[in-house]
Design a protein around this motif. Sequence first.
Motif, mmCIF file in Angstrom:
data_model
loop_
_atom_site.group_PDB
_atom_site.id
_atom_site.type_symbol
_atom_site.label_atom_id
_atom_site.label_comp_id
_atom_site.label_asym_id
_atom_site.label_seq_id
_atom_site.Cartn_x
_atom_site.Cartn_y
_atom_site.Cartn_z
ATOM 1 N N LYS A 27 1.057 -1.143 0.019
ATOM 2 C CA LYS A 27 0.042 0.053 -0.101
ATOM 3 C C LYS A 27 0.934 1.218 0.018
ATOM 4 O O LYS A 27 1.895 1.338 0.514
ATOM 5 C CB LYS A 27 -0.809 -0.098 1.297
ATOM 6 C CG LYS A 27 -1.953 -1.138 1.157
ATOM 7 C CD LYS A 27 -2.796 -1.101 2.452
ATOM 8 C CE LYS A 27 -3.792 -2.015 2.230
ATOM 9 N NZ LYS A 27 -3.632 -3.283 3.402
ATOM 10 N N ASN A 28 0.423 2.140 -0.513
ATOM 11 C CA ASN A 28 1.102 3.429 -0.728
ATOM 12 C C ASN A 28 0.972 4.465 0.423
ATOM 13 O O ASN A 28 -0.295 4.999 0.577
ATOM 14 C CB ASN A 28 0.667 4.283 -1.958
ATOM 15 C CG ASN A 28 1.445 5.329 -2.409
ATOM 16 O OD1 ASN A 28 2.363 5.996 -1.547
ATOM 17 N ND2 ASN A 28 1.500 5.863 -3.729
ATOM 18 N N ASN A 29 1.666 4.210 1.536
ATOM 19 C CA ASN A 29 1.332 4.976 2.892
ATOM 20 C C ASN A 29 2.769 5.264 3.254
ATOM 21 O O ASN A 29 3.877 5.024 2.875
ATOM 22 C CB ASN A 29 0.593 4.338 3.706
ATOM 23 C CG ASN A 29 0.945 2.695 3.984
ATOM 24 O OD1 ASN A 29 2.338 2.809 4.346
ATOM 25 N ND2 ASN A 29 0.195 1.844 4.219
#
Length: 171
Positions: free
Chosen positions: A83-85
């Motif tokens: 996930k892009n976080n």
Amino acid sequence: MYELYILGQLLYADHSAYKLRFILENILGANRKVSFGVLYPLLEKMETAGKLMIIEDPHSRKKIHVTAVGRDRFFELMREPVKNNAHMDEVYLFKLTSLCLVDSKLAQQIIADFRAEKQAQRDRYTENISQLMLKHADASFFKSTLQANKLQAALANTYLDYVDMIERELE
């Protein structure tokens, strides 16, 4: 996030909680501390879920052992897209340090995903630099923002060099 790391490390060898914490802090970097207040509840949760078990060695020391359920969970986490976080780089770091535990097709996919993410980041920062120079060269924030974007582009390039090295090592 730490579940992936713990399961991966335990697939290499059984470890104590102290050793897991030590390795994790060394992987994350000098300024990152992992408290036992975070680690022990996670280990208990994973033990309750059947992902690991705590065993005593002949010297009465507790070692943590991954179970078949934990092994399956590890491979599931390795297959999941990242996930892009804020923790994306750490998750990729955990995955990249465990590539030898997965088949070559999955290892290549993880490398390709990481490379694509870092190329996209580099391209975004390069575009930001161009736009800053074109539209904001006389702004009060120009110099500091330009420096920050150049740093981020250079970091992305360093990550790309690193993933190239990992890929060569896998061949």
